[in-house]
Motif scaffolding. Structure first.
Motif, short mmCIF file in Angstrom:
data_model
loop_
_atom_site.label_atom_id
_atom_site.label_comp_id
_atom_site.label_asym_id
_atom_site.label_seq_id
_atom_site.Cartn_x
_atom_site.Cartn_y
_atom_site.Cartn_z
N GLY A 40 0.84 -1.20 0.00
CA GLY A 40 0.00 0.00 0.00
C GLY A 40 0.87 1.24 0.00
O GLY A 40 2.02 1.21 -0.44
N PHE A 41 0.32 2.33 0.51
CA PHE A 41 1.14 3.53 0.66
C PHE A 41 0.68 4.30 1.89
O PHE A 41 -0.48 4.27 2.26
N TYR A 42 1.65 4.95 2.54
CA TYR A 42 1.37 5.70 3.76
C TYR A 42 1.26 7.19 3.51
O TYR A 42 0.78 7.94 4.36
N LEU A 43 1.68 7.65 2.33
CA LEU A 43 1.65 9.08 2.01
C LEU A 43 1.40 9.24 0.52
O LEU A 43 1.94 8.49 -0.29
N LEU A 44 0.58 10.23 0.21
CA LEU A 44 0.33 10.58 -1.18
C LEU A 44 0.24 12.09 -1.28
O LEU A 44 -0.57 12.71 -0.59
N GLY A 45 1.09 12.66 -2.11
CA GLY A 45 1.06 14.10 -2.36
C GLY A 45 0.81 14.35 -3.83
O GLY A 45 1.31 13.61 -4.68
N MET A 46 0.02 15.39 -4.14
CA MET A 46 -0.31 15.70 -5.53
C MET A 46 -0.37 17.21 -5.74
O MET A 46 -0.73 17.95 -4.84
N LYS A 47 -0.05 17.60 -6.95
CA LYS A 47 -0.33 18.96 -7.40
C LYS A 47 -0.68 18.91 -8.87
O LYS A 47 0.07 18.33 -9.67
N ARG A 55 -10.01 6.74 -7.74
CA ARG A 55 -11.23 5.95 -7.92
C ARG A 55 -10.91 4.59 -8.55
O ARG A 55 -10.17 4.50 -9.52
N GLY A 56 -11.49 3.56 -7.96
CA GLY A 56 -11.34 2.23 -8.53
C GLY A 56 -10.04 1.51 -8.19
O GLY A 56 -9.81 0.42 -8.70
N LEU A 57 -9.20 2.11 -7.36
CA LEU A 57 -7.98 1.40 -6.96
C LEU A 57 -8.35 0.23 -6.04
O LEU A 57 -9.34 0.30 -5.32
N PRO A 58 -7.56 -0.83 -6.05
CA PRO A 58 -7.85 -1.99 -5.19
C PRO A 58 -7.41 -1.72 -3.74
O PRO A 58 -6.41 -2.25 -3.27
N ARG A 63 -1.84 -4.73 -3.79
CA ARG A 63 -1.66 -4.26 -5.16
C ARG A 63 -1.91 -2.77 -5.34
O ARG A 63 -1.71 -2.24 -6.42
N VAL A 64 -2.38 -2.09 -4.30
CA VAL A 64 -2.82 -0.71 -4.49
C VAL A 64 -1.68 0.22 -4.90
O VAL A 64 -1.86 1.08 -5.77
N TYR A 65 -0.51 0.06 -4.33
CA TYR A 65 0.64 0.91 -4.69
C TYR A 65 1.00 0.73 -6.16
O TYR A 65 1.16 1.70 -6.90
#
Length: 149
Positions: A40-47, A55-58, A63-65
């Motif tokens: 998985g992931f513990y942090l997500l940053g976006m710009k 949307r629709g990620l498992p 497998r999500v990462y």
């Protein structure tokens, strides 16, 4: 939002320095991701903020990462990663984190051990724990210590 960094509440090794690195990464990249060792992931940053990418990620799978990175590539977004860290998804995972020598003086470890002592519980004896305590989310309902003050 012009940029956003979100974190999970189950990664006990997340530090202010890693948060700072995430924001610095967004100066050069569209996305920054901190992988969890369980896929998985513990942090997500976006710009800019692109919730449509999520949307629709498992979710809640190993497998999500990988799927997130594939989606970022499909949308031709630039991305970078932070160091992989362990998140805590079970009482067993918490016990492993508490026992690790690198965490001996960690303020959160001290607080969690005190919490378990108050409840007269030992992580190794989780079969005897009351049902709500076997769900790791119960611990997050307690007031956290002031770690970074």
């Amino acid at each position: 939002f012009e940029q956003i960094v979100v974190v999970g509440n189950d990664c006990l090794d997340l530090t202010p320095l890693l948060l700072e690195q995430a924001f610095q990464a967004l100066e050069q990249k569209d996305v920054v991701v901190g992988a969890s060792r369980d896929g998985g992931f513990y942090l997500l940053g976006m710009k800019p903020c692109r919730f449509d990418l999520l949307r629709g990620l498992p979710w809640r799978t190993a497998r999500v990462y990988r799927h997130l990175l594939e989606r970022l590539n499909q949308h031709q977004l630039s991305w970078t990663t932070l160091p992989a860290l362990q998140d805590i998804d079970s009482v067993r995972g918490l016990w492993q984190w508490l026992k690790h020598p690198a965490h001996a003086d960690h303020p959160l470890r001290i607080w969690l051990c005190r919490l378990l002592q108050e409840a007269q519980l030992h992580p190794a004896d989780q079969e005897s724990w009351p049902a709500p305590l076997t769900d790791i989310r119960y611990l997050w309902q307690r007031p956290p210590p002031s770690l970074f003050l």
